[in-house]
Design a protein around this motif. Sequence first.
Motif, PDB file in Angstrom:
ATOM      1  N   ALA A 125     -16.239 -28.178  89.780  1.00  0.00           N
ATOM      2  CA  ALA A 125     -16.868 -29.235  90.568  1.00  0.00           C
ATOM      3  C   ALA A 125     -17.951 -29.948  89.772  1.00  0.00           C
ATOM      4  CB  ALA A 125     -17.465 -28.639  91.854  1.00  0.00           C
ATOM      5  N   LEU A 126     -18.711 -29.187  88.980  1.00  0.00           N
ATOM      6  CA  LEU A 126     -19.766 -29.792  88.162  1.00  0.00           C
ATOM      7  C   LEU A 126     -19.170 -30.600  87.009  1.00  0.00           C
ATOM      8  CD1 LEU A 126     -22.714 -30.202  87.441  1.00  0.00           C
ATOM      9  CD2 LEU A 126     -22.683 -27.988  86.258  1.00  0.00           C
ATOM     10  N   ILE A 127     -18.186 -30.044  86.338  1.00  0.00           N
ATOM     11  CA  ILE A 127     -17.561 -30.736  85.207  1.00  0.00           C
ATOM     12  C   ILE A 127     -16.899 -32.033  85.664  1.00  0.00           C
ATOM     13  CG2 ILE A 127     -15.695 -30.588  83.503  1.00  0.00           C
ATOM     14  CD1 ILE A 127     -16.317 -27.582  83.321  1.00  0.00           C
ATOM     15  N   ILE A 173     -25.956 -39.674  88.855  1.00  0.00           N
ATOM     16  CA  ILE A 173     -25.298 -38.372  88.762  1.00  0.00           C
ATOM     17  C   ILE A 173     -26.215 -37.364  88.089  1.00  0.00           C
ATOM     18  CG2 ILE A 173     -23.420 -37.110  87.636  1.00  0.00           C
ATOM     19  CD1 ILE A 173     -21.672 -39.610  88.079  1.00  0.00           C
ATOM     20  N   TYR A 174     -26.825 -37.767  86.976  1.00  0.00           N
ATOM     21  CA  TYR A 174     -27.738 -36.852  86.277  1.00  0.00           C
ATOM     22  C   TYR A 174     -28.948 -36.534  87.153  1.00  0.00           C
ATOM     23  CZ  TYR A 174     -25.165 -37.365  81.898  1.00  0.00           C
ATOM     24  OH  TYR A 174     -24.192 -37.327  80.932  1.00  0.00           O
ATOM     25  N   ARG A 175     -29.412 -37.502  87.903  1.00  0.00           N
ATOM     26  CA  ARG A 175     -30.530 -37.237  88.820  1.00  0.00           C
ATOM     27  C   ARG A 175     -30.119 -36.176  89.842  1.00  0.00           C
ATOM     28  NH1 ARG A 175     -35.192 -40.055  90.767  1.00  0.00           N
ATOM     29  NH2 ARG A 175     -34.709 -42.065  89.829  1.00  0.00           N
ATOM     30  N   GLY A 176     -28.897 -36.310  90.355  1.00  0.00           N
ATOM     31  CA  GLY A 176     -28.402 -35.328  91.310  1.00  0.00           C
ATOM     32  C   GLY A 176     -28.266 -33.943  90.708  1.00  0.00           C
ATOM     33  N   VAL A 177     -27.754 -33.881  89.477  1.00  0.00           N
ATOM     34  CA  VAL A 177     -27.592 -32.586  88.801  1.00  0.00           C
ATOM     35  C   VAL A 177     -28.948 -31.918  88.607  1.00  0.00           C
ATOM     36  CG1 VAL A 177     -26.946 -31.485  86.621  1.00  0.00           C
ATOM     37  CG2 VAL A 177     -25.432 -33.192  87.659  1.00  0.00           C
ATOM     38  N   LEU A 178     -29.931 -32.683  88.145  1.00  0.00           N
ATOM     39  CA  LEU A 178     -31.259 -32.122  87.923  1.00  0.00           C
ATOM     40  C   LEU A 178     -31.869 -31.637  89.234  1.00  0.00           C
ATOM     41  CD1 LEU A 178     -33.597 -31.513  86.018  1.00  0.00           C
ATOM     42  CD2 LEU A 178     -34.406 -33.863  86.337  1.00  0.00           C
ATOM     43  N   ALA A 179     -31.754 -32.437  90.294  1.00  0.00           N
ATOM     44  CA  ALA A 179     -32.289 -32.028  91.595  1.00  0.00           C
ATOM     45  C   ALA A 179     -31.594 -30.775  92.102  1.00  0.00           C
ATOM     46  CB  ALA A 179     -32.131 -33.169  92.605  1.00  0.00           C
ATOM     47  N   GLY A 180     -30.286 -30.684  91.863  1.00  0.00           N
ATOM     48  CA  GLY A 180     -29.549 -29.491  92.287  1.00  0.00           C
ATOM     49  C   GLY A 180     -29.991 -28.246  91.548  1.00  0.00           C
ATOM     50  N   PHE A 181     -30.259 -28.381  90.258  1.00  0.00           N
ATOM     51  CA  PHE A 181     -30.734 -27.235  89.482  1.00  0.00           C
ATOM     52  C   PHE A 181     -32.135 -26.815  89.929  1.00  0.00           C
ATOM     53  CE2 PHE A 181     -27.724 -28.173  85.749  1.00  0.00           C
ATOM     54  CZ  PHE A 181     -26.900 -27.107  86.089  1.00  0.00           C
ATOM     55  N   VAL A 182     -32.969 -27.773  90.306  1.00  0.00           N
ATOM     56  CA  VAL A 182     -34.298 -27.434  90.822  1.00  0.00           C
ATOM     57  C   VAL A 182     -34.166 -26.670  92.143  1.00  0.00           C
ATOM     58  CG1 VAL A 182     -36.447 -28.378  91.742  1.00  0.00           C
ATOM     59  CG2 VAL A 182     -35.463 -29.339  89.658  1.00  0.00           C
ATOM     60  N   PHE A 183     -33.268 -27.158  93.003  1.00  0.00           N
ATOM     61  CA  PHE A 183     -32.971 -26.483  94.272  1.00  0.00           C
ATOM     62  C   PHE A 183     -32.570 -25.034  94.005  1.00  0.00           C
ATOM     63  CE2 PHE A 183     -30.331 -25.100  97.706  1.00  0.00           C
ATOM     64  CZ  PHE A 183     -30.690 -25.797  98.847  1.00  0.00           C
ATOM     65  N   ALA A 184     -31.614 -24.849  93.074  1.00  0.00           N
ATOM     66  CA  ALA A 184     -31.132 -23.507  92.745  1.00  0.00           C
ATOM     67  C   ALA A 184     -32.228 -22.664  92.108  1.00  0.00           C
ATOM     68  CB  ALA A 184     -29.926 -23.607  91.808  1.00  0.00           C
ATOM     69  N   SER A 211     -24.305 -20.004  91.533  1.00  0.00           N
ATOM     70  CA  SER A 211     -24.808 -20.950  92.526  1.00  0.00           C
ATOM     71  C   SER A 211     -25.500 -22.163  91.913  1.00  0.00           C
ATOM     72  CB  SER A 211     -25.775 -20.247  93.490  1.00  0.00           C
ATOM     73  OG  SER A 211     -26.974 -19.883  92.833  1.00  0.00           O
ATOM     74  N   ALA A 212     -26.093 -22.011  90.732  1.00  0.00           N
ATOM     75  CA  ALA A 212     -26.764 -23.159  90.102  1.00  0.00           C
ATOM     76  C   ALA A 212     -25.779 -24.290  89.800  1.00  0.00           C
ATOM     77  CB  ALA A 212     -27.502 -22.709  88.838  1.00  0.00           C
ATOM     78  N   PRO A 213     -24.613 -24.016  89.174  1.00  0.00           N
ATOM     79  CA  PRO A 213     -23.633 -25.095  88.987  1.00  0.00           C
ATOM     80  C   PRO A 213     -23.137 -25.681  90.304  1.00  0.00           C
ATOM     81  CG  PRO A 213     -23.121 -23.252  87.555  1.00  0.00           C
ATOM     82  CD  PRO A 213     -24.200 -22.783  88.490  1.00  0.00           C
ATOM     83  N   LEU A 214     -23.005 -24.836  91.321  1.00  0.00           N
ATOM     84  CA  LEU A 214     -22.551 -25.328  92.626  1.00  0.00           C
ATOM     85  C   LEU A 214     -23.542 -26.329  93.197  1.00  0.00           C
ATOM     86  CD1 LEU A 214     -20.623 -24.931  95.201  1.00  0.00           C
ATOM     87  CD2 LEU A 214     -22.566 -23.610  96.061  1.00  0.00           C
ATOM     88  N   HIS A 215     -24.833 -25.964  93.234  1.00  0.00           N
ATOM     89  CA  HIS A 215     -25.840 -26.860  93.789  1.00  0.00           C
ATOM     90  C   HIS A 215     -25.953 -28.141  92.969  1.00  0.00           C
ATOM     91  CE1 HIS A 215     -27.225 -24.354  97.014  1.00  0.00           C
ATOM     92  NE2 HIS A 215     -27.487 -23.337  96.210  1.00  0.00           N
ATOM     93  N   ALA A 216     -25.810 -28.037  91.659  1.00  0.00           N
ATOM     94  CA  ALA A 216     -25.861 -29.222  90.808  1.00  0.00           C
ATOM     95  C   ALA A 216     -24.686 -30.148  91.107  1.00  0.00           C
ATOM     96  CB  ALA A 216     -25.855 -28.816  89.337  1.00  0.00           C
ATOM     97  N   ALA A 217     -23.500 -29.562  91.261  1.00  0.00           N
ATOM     98  CA  ALA A 217     -22.301 -30.362  91.538  1.00  0.00           C
ATOM     99  C   ALA A 217     -22.391 -31.054  92.891  1.00  0.00           C
ATOM    100  CB  ALA A 217     -21.062 -29.472  91.486  1.00  0.00           C
ATOM    101  N   CYS A 218     -22.819 -30.322  93.907  1.00  0.00           N
ATOM    102  CA  CYS A 218     -22.923 -30.903  95.255  1.00  0.00           C
ATOM    103  C   CYS A 218     -24.050 -31.930  95.323  1.00  0.00           C
ATOM    104  CB  CYS A 218     -23.146 -29.794  96.279  1.00  0.00           C
ATOM    105  SG  CYS A 218     -21.720 -28.695  96.496  1.00  0.00           S
ATOM    106  N   SER A 219     -25.160 -31.637  94.668  1.00  0.00           N
ATOM    107  CA  SER A 219     -26.287 -32.565  94.664  1.00  0.00           C
ATOM    108  C   SER A 219     -25.917 -33.877  93.980  1.00  0.00           C
ATOM    109  CB  SER A 219     -27.488 -31.923  93.962  1.00  0.00           C
ATOM    110  OG  SER A 219     -28.607 -32.777  93.967  1.00  0.00           O
ATOM    111  N   ALA A 220     -25.139 -33.800  92.895  1.00  0.00           N
ATOM    112  CA  ALA A 220     -24.691 -35.011  92.212  1.00  0.00           C
ATOM    113  C   ALA A 220     -23.810 -35.848  93.123  1.00  0.00           C
ATOM    114  CB  ALA A 220     -23.929 -34.649  90.939  1.00  0.00           C
ATOM    115  N   ARG A 221     -22.985 -35.202  93.926  1.00  0.00           N
ATOM    116  CA  ARG A 221     -22.137 -35.930  94.871  1.00  0.00           C
ATOM    117  C   ARG A 221     -22.967 -36.596  95.961  1.00  0.00           C
ATOM    118  NH1 ARG A 221     -18.862 -32.435  92.416  1.00  0.00           N
ATOM    119  NH2 ARG A 221     -16.641 -32.935  92.294  1.00  0.00           N
ATOM    120  N   ILE A 222     -24.002 -35.918  96.418  1.00  0.00           N
ATOM    121  CA  ILE A 222     -24.881 -36.530  97.425  1.00  0.00           C
ATOM    122  C   ILE A 222     -25.642 -37.705  96.817  1.00  0.00           C
ATOM    123  CG2 ILE A 222     -26.854 -36.140  98.935  1.00  0.00           C
ATOM    124  CD1 ILE A 222     -24.221 -34.860  99.860  1.00  0.00           C
TER     125      ILE A 222
END
Length: 239
Positions: free
Chosen positions: A221-223, A119-130, A152-163
């Motif tokens: 979604a992120l929380i 999950i943390y890996r996904g969040v970090l990758a999402g923040f990099v994307f954003a 958008s940064a929290p959105l990408h982090a939340a979706c990336s964590a789900r992926i």
Amino acid sequence: MQGPIYLISIVGISVLPVVITGLYIKYTFPSIKIGFMLSTMAIGCLSLFIGSMFQLLLPMNTNTTILSLLYSVLVRNAFTEELGRLITFWLILVILPIMGQSRTIPQTFTMYASRDIMIYRGVLAGFVFAMIENISYGLLNLQLVIIRTITSAPLHAACSARIALVVYYGWSLGTASQKSKNIGKALFYGISAILIHGFYNLLLLFSAAFAVIPIAIACIALISVLALTKIDRKDTISQ
């Protein structure tokens, strides 16, 4: 002097969520190596490129019908970006390590395969994307960078964590019944990532008076996905 200061401000604001998340991960999991961080950042960068390529492959629809609108926000935008994330996660965490280890279980994945770390890996990758998106938008407007960092940064982090959870459950081993449950969980997180992303995009098309709603969706979604890491830790402590 305004030029360099302007650029530093853009980069500084965009990078802030990445730095904070990286420091928190290192503090929470001291044994994590630099390779974990670099591979995760690579996922964020590459997923943006792959998602953009998928968007270019799909035709634009300028019609104003409801179906055309749903196609734009759900398929051409949300689906392509989440598909790009999924392919990148799988490529870097599963396929490449397998190819490098003669088709054995990838060490990179098995070393960091707990659910909370994924999950943390996904969040970090999402923040990099954003971060990359925000820097590109920031070249046009600094205020836009601040707004996108909040929304958008929290959105990408939340979706990336789900992926990331899609990959985690898609690779998890176990009995036949466990595999069936894991497939169901992978589908749930994958579909939810697309729907959250698409619903967020849809609401942004409405009046600015409703801007608080997509912001709330992104943060909730992120929380909610970060709350899963707390569950993991409670389970570990109780054991």
